[in-house]
Scaffold this motif. Sequence first.
Motif, mmCIF file in Angstrom:
data_model
loop_
_atom_site.group_PDB
_atom_site.id
_atom_site.type_symbol
_atom_site.label_atom_id
_atom_site.label_comp_id
_atom_site.label_asym_id
_atom_site.label_seq_id
_atom_site.Cartn_x
_atom_site.Cartn_y
_atom_site.Cartn_z
ATOM 1 N N ASN A 1 0.827 -1.206 0.000
ATOM 2 C CA ASN A 1 0.000 0.000 0.000
ATOM 3 C C ASN A 1 0.864 1.260 0.000
ATOM 4 O OD1 ASN A 1 0.723 0.592 2.771
ATOM 5 N ND2 ASN A 1 -0.869 -0.797 3.466
ATOM 6 N N GLY A 2 2.188 1.077 -0.001
ATOM 7 C CA GLY A 2 3.102 2.205 -0.129
ATOM 8 C C GLY A 2 3.228 3.075 1.100
ATOM 9 N N ARG A 3 2.827 2.550 2.242
ATOM 10 C CA ARG A 3 2.762 3.373 3.454
ATOM 11 C C ARG A 3 4.125 3.566 4.120
ATOM 12 N NH1 ARG A 3 -0.905 7.101 5.325
ATOM 13 N NH2 ARG A 3 -0.255 7.580 7.427
ATOM 14 N N ILE A 4 5.112 2.752 3.772
ATOM 15 C CA ILE A 4 6.405 2.790 4.470
ATOM 16 C C ILE A 4 7.532 3.025 3.471
ATOM 17 C CG2 ILE A 4 8.011 1.483 5.903
ATOM 18 C CD1 ILE A 4 5.484 -0.075 6.874
ATOM 19 N N LEU A 5 8.280 4.075 3.704
ATOM 20 C CA LEU A 5 9.435 4.373 2.858
ATOM 21 C C LEU A 5 10.586 4.805 3.762
ATOM 22 C CD1 LEU A 5 10.326 4.476 -0.101
ATOM 23 C CD2 LEU A 5 9.697 6.891 -0.149
ATOM 24 N N ILE B 1 7.016 -4.300 -8.162
ATOM 25 C CA ILE B 1 6.115 -3.971 -7.053
ATOM 26 C C ILE B 1 4.731 -3.700 -7.630
ATOM 27 C CG2 ILE B 1 7.998 -2.961 -5.701
ATOM 28 C CD1 ILE B 1 6.541 -0.221 -6.093
ATOM 29 N N MET B 2 3.722 -4.068 -6.857
ATOM 30 C CA MET B 2 2.343 -3.740 -7.192
ATOM 31 C C MET B 2 1.865 -2.770 -6.116
ATOM 32 S SD MET B 2 0.775 -7.385 -8.544
ATOM 33 C CE MET B 2 0.653 -8.070 -6.905
ATOM 34 N N LEU B 3 1.610 -1.536 -6.515
ATOM 35 C CA LEU B 3 1.259 -0.479 -5.578
ATOM 36 C C LEU B 3 -0.243 -0.244 -5.570
ATOM 37 C CD1 LEU B 3 2.075 1.811 -3.633
ATOM 38 C CD2 LEU B 3 2.433 3.262 -5.647
ATOM 39 N N ASP B 4 -0.836 -0.379 -4.395
ATOM 40 C CA ASP B 4 -2.285 -0.161 -4.248
ATOM 41 C C ASP B 4 -2.566 1.333 -4.065
ATOM 42 O OD1 ASP B 4 -2.702 -2.957 -4.234
ATOM 43 O OD2 ASP B 4 -2.246 -3.039 -2.098
ATOM 44 N N ILE B 5 -3.311 1.897 -4.986
ATOM 45 C CA ILE B 5 -3.749 3.297 -4.861
ATOM 46 C C ILE B 5 -5.149 3.282 -4.250
ATOM 47 C CG2 ILE B 5 -4.232 5.447 -6.068
ATOM 48 C CD1 ILE B 5 -1.269 4.596 -6.064
ATOM 49 N N THR C 1 -9.173 4.355 4.694
ATOM 50 C CA THR C 1 -8.058 3.661 5.359
ATOM 51 C C THR C 1 -7.932 3.946 6.851
ATOM 52 O OG1 THR C 1 -6.421 5.423 5.003
ATOM 53 C CG2 THR C 1 -6.772 3.854 3.201
ATOM 54 N N GLY C 2 -8.540 5.050 7.308
ATOM 55 C CA GLY C 2 -8.396 5.423 8.708
ATOM 56 C C GLY C 2 -7.111 6.151 9.013
ATOM 57 N N ARG C 3 -6.334 6.487 7.986
ATOM 58 C CA ARG C 3 -5.049 7.179 8.159
ATOM 59 C C ARG C 3 -4.985 8.425 7.289
ATOM 60 N NH1 ARG C 3 -0.765 5.634 11.827
ATOM 61 N NH2 ARG C 3 -1.194 3.485 12.447
ATOM 62 N N ILE D 1 2.145 9.678 1.001
ATOM 63 C CA ILE D 1 3.203 8.710 1.300
ATOM 64 C C ILE D 1 3.294 7.664 0.188
ATOM 65 C CG2 ILE D 1 3.972 6.915 2.897
ATOM 66 C CD1 ILE D 1 2.748 8.518 5.160
ATOM 67 N N ALA D 2 2.139 7.168 -0.253
ATOM 68 C CA ALA D 2 2.125 6.161 -1.323
ATOM 69 C C ALA D 2 2.622 6.759 -2.636
ATOM 70 C CB ALA D 2 0.715 5.600 -1.505
ATOM 71 N N PHE D 3 2.257 8.010 -2.906
ATOM 72 C CA PHE D 3 2.716 8.655 -4.134
ATOM 73 C C PHE D 3 4.222 8.914 -4.091
ATOM 74 C CE2 PHE D 3 -1.838 10.160 -4.109
ATOM 75 C CZ PHE D 3 -2.228 9.325 -5.146
ATOM 76 N N ASN D 4 4.762 9.166 -2.908
ATOM 77 C CA ASN D 4 6.207 9.339 -2.761
ATOM 78 C C ASN D 4 6.939 8.032 -3.032
ATOM 79 O OD1 ASN D 4 5.959 12.042 -2.094
ATOM 80 N ND2 ASN D 4 5.951 11.678 0.102
ATOM 81 N N LEU D 5 6.343 6.924 -2.597
ATOM 82 C CA LEU D 5 6.957 5.631 -2.884
ATOM 83 C C LEU D 5 6.941 5.361 -4.382
ATOM 84 C CD1 LEU D 5 6.810 2.404 -0.869
ATOM 85 C CD2 LEU D 5 6.261 2.276 -3.298
ATOM 86 N N ALA D 6 5.837 5.701 -5.035
ATOM 87 C CA ALA D 6 5.753 5.532 -6.492
ATOM 88 C C ALA D 6 6.815 6.368 -7.193
ATOM 89 C CB ALA D 6 4.364 5.925 -6.984
ATOM 90 N N LYS D 7 7.009 7.576 -6.710
ATOM 91 C CA LYS D 7 8.023 8.470 -7.285
ATOM 92 C C LYS D 7 9.419 7.877 -7.108
ATOM 93 C CE LYS D 7 7.253 12.761 -6.467
ATOM 94 N NZ LYS D 7 7.167 14.074 -5.767
ATOM 95 N N HIS D 8 9.665 7.298 -5.933
ATOM 96 C CA HIS D 8 10.957 6.656 -5.666
ATOM 97 C C HIS D 8 11.166 5.466 -6.606
ATOM 98 C CE1 HIS D 8 14.385 5.358 -3.184
ATOM 99 N NE2 HIS D 8 13.958 4.125 -3.447
#
Length: 266
Positions: free
Chosen positions: A126-130, A145-149, A161-163, A168-175
Amino acid sequence: MKKQKHSLFRCLIKLKPIKTAENILRVHSIESFGTQDGPGIRLIVFLQGCKLKCLYCHNPDSIETSGGKEYHIEELVQMAFKMKSYFGKKGGVTVSGGEPLLQSKALIFFFKRLKEEGIHTNIDTNGRILNHFSKELLDDYADLIMLDIKHMTEEGYVALTGRHNKEIAFNLAKHREASGKKMWLRYVLIPEITDDPELLHALGKHFKGYKTIEKIEIQPYHKLGIHKWEALGWDYQLKGARENTEQELQIASNILKNYFKEVKIN
Protein backbone atom coordinates in the motif's frame (compact mmCIF):
# COMPACT_ATOMS: atom_id res chain seq x y z
CA MET A 1 37.83 -35.56 13.88
CA LYS A 2 37.41 -31.81 14.27
CA LYS A 3 36.50 -31.54 10.59
CA GLN A 4 33.79 -34.21 10.99
CA LYS A 5 32.32 -32.40 14.01
CA HIS A 6 32.27 -29.15 12.08
CA SER A 7 30.43 -30.80 9.16
CA LEU A 8 27.92 -32.36 11.54
CA PHE A 9 27.32 -29.00 13.18
CA ARG A 10 26.63 -27.36 9.80
CA CYS A 11 24.14 -30.14 8.95
CA LEU A 12 22.31 -29.61 12.24
CA ILE A 13 22.10 -25.88 11.58
CA LYS A 14 20.67 -26.59 8.14
CA LEU A 15 18.05 -28.97 9.54
CA LYS A 16 17.12 -26.71 12.46
CA PRO A 17 17.81 -23.11 11.39
CA ILE A 18 18.41 -20.68 14.21
CA LYS A 19 15.77 -17.97 14.44
CA THR A 20 16.82 -14.34 14.77
CA ALA A 21 15.02 -11.03 14.20
CA GLU A 22 16.61 -10.78 10.76
CA ASN A 23 15.69 -14.22 9.41
CA ILE A 24 12.10 -14.50 10.65
CA LEU A 25 8.95 -13.37 8.88
CA ARG A 26 5.59 -13.21 10.63
CA VAL A 27 3.18 -14.80 8.16
CA HIS A 28 -0.60 -14.61 8.00
CA SER A 29 -1.07 -17.29 5.32
CA ILE A 30 0.52 -18.86 2.25
CA GLU A 31 -1.07 -19.61 -1.12
CA SER A 32 0.45 -21.93 -3.71
CA PHE A 33 -0.12 -21.63 -7.46
CA GLY A 34 -1.59 -18.12 -7.33
CA THR A 35 -2.34 -16.47 -10.66
CA GLN A 36 -3.79 -13.07 -9.64
CA ASP A 37 -0.87 -11.55 -7.73
CA GLY A 38 1.80 -10.88 -10.30
CA PRO A 39 3.03 -12.46 -13.53
CA GLY A 40 2.75 -16.20 -14.10
CA ILE A 41 2.22 -18.85 -11.45
CA ARG A 42 3.32 -17.69 -8.01
CA LEU A 43 3.83 -18.65 -4.41
CA ILE A 44 2.10 -15.91 -2.40
CA VAL A 45 3.21 -15.18 1.14
CA PHE A 46 0.75 -12.97 3.03
CA LEU A 47 2.55 -11.26 5.89
CA GLN A 48 1.02 -10.21 9.20
CA GLY A 49 0.58 -6.58 10.22
CA CYS A 50 -0.67 -3.41 8.53
CA LYS A 51 -0.83 0.28 9.44
CA LEU A 52 -4.06 0.81 7.52
CA LYS A 53 -7.55 -0.46 8.28
CA CYS A 54 -9.21 -0.31 4.87
CA LEU A 55 -12.99 -0.56 5.00
CA TYR A 56 -13.01 -3.26 2.30
CA CYS A 57 -10.08 -5.33 3.65
CA HIS A 58 -10.72 -9.01 2.95
CA ASN A 59 -8.04 -10.13 5.43
CA PRO A 60 -8.81 -7.98 8.51
CA ASP A 61 -7.22 -10.67 10.69
CA SER A 62 -3.89 -9.73 9.07
CA ILE A 63 -3.95 -6.16 10.42
CA GLU A 64 -2.70 -6.77 13.98
CA THR A 65 1.10 -7.11 14.05
CA SER A 66 1.02 -9.59 16.93
CA GLY A 67 -0.84 -12.30 15.01
CA GLY A 68 0.30 -14.80 12.42
CA LYS A 69 2.93 -17.52 12.52
CA GLU A 70 6.71 -17.19 12.51
CA TYR A 71 8.57 -18.72 9.57
CA HIS A 72 12.31 -18.94 9.16
CA ILE A 73 13.28 -17.42 5.83
CA GLU A 74 14.97 -20.63 4.71
CA GLU A 75 11.69 -22.54 5.17
CA LEU A 76 9.99 -20.15 2.76
CA VAL A 77 12.90 -20.29 0.32
CA GLN A 78 12.63 -24.08 0.22
CA MET A 79 8.88 -23.84 -0.46
CA ALA A 80 9.61 -21.55 -3.39
CA PHE A 81 12.46 -23.73 -4.65
CA LYS A 82 10.18 -26.79 -4.75
CA MET A 83 7.77 -24.82 -6.94
CA LYS A 84 10.44 -23.39 -9.22
CA SER A 85 9.68 -25.77 -12.10
CA TYR A 86 6.07 -24.50 -12.13
CA PHE A 87 7.06 -20.83 -12.16
CA GLY A 88 8.44 -20.97 -15.70
CA LYS A 89 9.92 -17.75 -17.09
CA LYS A 90 7.31 -15.38 -15.63
CA GLY A 91 6.32 -16.78 -12.23
CA GLY A 92 7.93 -16.49 -8.82
CA VAL A 93 7.17 -15.30 -5.30
CA THR A 94 4.83 -12.47 -4.33
CA VAL A 95 4.84 -11.09 -0.80
CA SER A 96 1.56 -9.45 0.15
CA GLY A 97 -0.23 -8.74 3.40
CA GLY A 98 -1.13 -7.11 5.59
CA GLU A 99 1.62 -4.72 4.60
CA PRO A 100 4.90 -6.47 3.70
CA LEU A 101 7.08 -3.36 3.99
CA LEU A 102 6.56 -3.45 7.78
CA GLN A 103 8.98 -6.38 7.68
CA SER A 104 11.37 -4.89 5.14
CA LYS A 105 14.54 -5.75 7.06
CA ALA A 106 13.82 -9.48 7.04
CA LEU A 107 12.43 -9.32 3.51
CA ILE A 108 15.83 -8.11 2.29
CA PHE A 109 17.33 -11.44 3.39
CA PHE A 110 14.38 -13.40 1.98
CA PHE A 111 14.51 -11.75 -1.44
CA LYS A 112 18.29 -11.95 -1.53
CA ARG A 113 18.03 -15.73 -1.08
CA LEU A 114 15.29 -15.99 -3.70
CA LYS A 115 17.41 -14.11 -6.22
CA GLU A 116 20.33 -16.43 -5.45
CA GLU A 117 17.99 -19.25 -6.51
CA GLY A 118 16.95 -17.39 -9.67
CA ILE A 119 13.38 -16.76 -8.49
CA HIS A 120 11.39 -13.66 -9.51
CA THR A 121 10.39 -11.38 -6.60
CA ASN A 122 7.32 -9.18 -6.26
CA ILE A 123 5.83 -7.02 -3.48
CA ASP A 124 2.16 -6.06 -3.20
CA THR A 125 2.20 -2.90 -1.06
CA ASN A 126 0.00 0.00 0.00
CA GLY A 127 3.10 2.21 -0.13
CA ARG A 128 2.76 3.37 3.45
CA ILE A 129 6.40 2.79 4.47
CA LEU A 130 9.43 4.37 2.86
CA ASN A 131 12.51 4.11 5.06
CA HIS A 132 16.11 2.90 4.75
CA PHE A 133 15.22 -0.80 4.76
CA SER A 134 12.24 -0.53 2.41
CA LYS A 135 14.30 1.54 -0.03
CA GLU A 136 17.06 -1.08 -0.06
CA LEU A 137 14.49 -3.83 -0.54
CA LEU A 138 12.74 -2.03 -3.40
CA ASP A 139 15.91 -0.81 -5.12
CA ASP A 140 18.06 -3.93 -4.90
CA TYR A 141 15.85 -6.99 -4.52
CA ALA A 142 12.27 -6.44 -5.74
CA ASP A 143 11.94 -7.25 -9.45
CA LEU A 144 8.39 -5.86 -9.41
CA ILE A 145 6.11 -3.97 -7.05
CA MET A 146 2.34 -3.74 -7.19
CA LEU A 147 1.26 -0.48 -5.58
CA ASP A 148 -2.29 -0.16 -4.25
CA ILE A 149 -3.75 3.30 -4.86
CA LYS A 150 -6.53 3.77 -2.32
CA HIS A 151 -8.02 7.14 -3.28
CA MET A 152 -7.05 10.31 -5.13
CA THR A 153 -8.24 12.76 -2.47
CA GLU A 154 -7.03 13.14 1.11
CA GLU A 155 -10.59 13.07 2.43
CA GLY A 156 -11.38 9.88 0.55
CA TYR A 157 -8.09 8.28 1.61
CA VAL A 158 -8.80 8.97 5.29
CA ALA A 159 -12.36 7.69 5.02
CA LEU A 160 -11.25 4.41 3.41
CA THR A 161 -8.06 3.66 5.36
CA GLY A 162 -8.40 5.42 8.71
CA ARG A 163 -5.05 7.18 8.16
CA HIS A 164 -3.96 10.60 6.95
CA ASN A 165 -1.43 11.55 4.25
CA LYS A 166 -2.14 9.77 0.98
CA GLU A 167 1.05 11.36 -0.39
CA ILE A 168 3.20 8.71 1.30
CA ALA A 169 2.12 6.16 -1.32
CA PHE A 170 2.72 8.65 -4.13
CA ASN A 171 6.21 9.34 -2.76
CA LEU A 172 6.96 5.63 -2.88
CA ALA A 173 5.75 5.53 -6.49
CA LYS A 174 8.02 8.47 -7.28
CA HIS A 175 10.96 6.66 -5.67
CA ARG A 176 10.23 3.52 -7.68
CA GLU A 177 9.98 5.51 -10.90
CA ALA A 178 13.39 7.07 -10.23
CA SER A 179 14.89 3.58 -9.82
CA GLY A 180 13.73 2.63 -13.32
CA LYS A 181 12.37 -0.71 -12.07
CA LYS A 182 9.01 -2.23 -12.98
CA MET A 183 5.77 -1.30 -11.25
CA TRP A 184 2.07 -2.16 -11.53
CA LEU A 185 -0.75 -0.17 -10.00
CA ARG A 186 -3.87 -1.59 -8.36
CA TYR A 187 -7.12 0.24 -7.71
CA VAL A 188 -10.21 -1.09 -5.92
CA LEU A 189 -13.32 0.12 -7.75
CA ILE A 190 -16.12 0.70 -5.24
CA PRO A 191 -19.45 1.95 -6.70
CA GLU A 192 -20.16 5.55 -5.70
CA ILE A 193 -16.94 5.74 -3.65
CA THR A 194 -13.92 5.26 -5.93
CA ASP A 195 -15.54 4.92 -9.37
CA ASP A 196 -16.25 8.62 -10.03
CA PRO A 197 -14.87 9.48 -13.51
CA GLU A 198 -13.14 12.56 -12.04
CA LEU A 199 -11.18 10.33 -9.66
CA LEU A 200 -10.23 7.96 -12.47
CA HIS A 201 -9.03 10.82 -14.68
CA ALA A 202 -7.09 12.25 -11.72
CA LEU A 203 -5.45 8.87 -11.22
CA GLY A 204 -4.50 8.63 -14.87
CA LYS A 205 -3.18 12.18 -15.08
CA HIS A 206 -1.05 11.76 -11.95
CA PHE A 207 0.78 8.73 -13.35
CA LYS A 208 0.63 9.51 -17.07
CA GLY A 209 4.31 10.41 -17.35
CA TYR A 210 5.59 7.35 -15.49
CA LYS A 211 7.69 5.02 -17.64
CA THR A 212 8.06 2.14 -15.17
CA ILE A 213 4.33 1.39 -14.91
CA GLU A 214 3.54 -1.66 -17.04
CA LYS A 215 -0.16 -1.88 -16.23
CA ILE A 216 -2.94 -0.93 -13.87
CA GLU A 217 -5.26 -3.57 -12.46
CA ILE A 218 -8.84 -2.74 -11.56
CA GLN A 219 -9.91 -4.71 -8.51
CA PRO A 220 -13.70 -5.14 -8.53
CA TYR A 221 -15.27 -4.59 -5.13
CA HIS A 222 -16.46 -7.70 -3.31
CA LYS A 223 -17.68 -8.61 0.18
CA LEU A 224 -15.69 -11.81 0.68
CA GLY A 225 -14.16 -10.60 3.94
CA ILE A 226 -17.35 -9.66 5.81
CA HIS A 227 -17.45 -12.90 7.82
CA LYS A 228 -13.91 -12.23 9.04
CA TRP A 229 -14.88 -8.76 10.26
CA GLU A 230 -17.83 -10.27 12.10
CA ALA A 231 -15.63 -12.99 13.61
CA LEU A 232 -13.36 -10.26 14.99
CA GLY A 233 -16.34 -8.39 16.39
CA TRP A 234 -15.68 -5.43 14.08
CA ASP A 235 -18.33 -3.41 12.28
CA TYR A 236 -18.13 -3.77 8.49
CA GLN A 237 -19.05 -0.25 7.38
CA LEU A 238 -19.51 -1.02 3.67
CA LYS A 239 -22.45 -3.39 4.08
CA GLY A 240 -24.57 -1.03 1.99
CA ALA A 241 -22.08 -0.96 -0.90
CA ARG A 242 -22.89 -3.12 -3.91
CA GLU A 243 -20.64 -4.98 -6.30
CA ASN A 244 -19.74 -3.47 -9.68
CA THR A 245 -21.79 -4.03 -12.80
CA GLU A 246 -19.99 -5.12 -15.95
CA GLN A 247 -20.84 -1.75 -17.50
CA GLU A 248 -19.24 0.16 -14.60
CA LEU A 249 -16.08 -1.90 -14.87
CA GLN A 250 -15.88 -1.29 -18.60
CA ILE A 251 -16.42 2.46 -18.21
CA ALA A 252 -13.57 2.63 -15.69
CA SER A 253 -11.36 0.54 -17.95
CA ASN A 254 -12.04 2.77 -20.94
CA ILE A 255 -11.13 5.90 -18.97
CA LEU A 256 -7.88 4.44 -17.68
CA LYS A 257 -6.87 3.20 -21.13
CA ASN A 258 -6.31 6.84 -22.03
CA TYR A 259 -3.38 6.94 -19.62
CA PHE A 260 -1.89 3.46 -19.18
CA LYS A 261 -0.26 0.93 -21.52
CA GLU A 262 -2.43 -1.88 -20.21
CA VAL A 263 -5.58 -1.98 -18.11
CA LYS A 264 -6.72 -5.27 -16.62
CA ILE A 265 -9.93 -6.08 -14.76
CA ASN A 266 -9.16 -8.78 -12.19
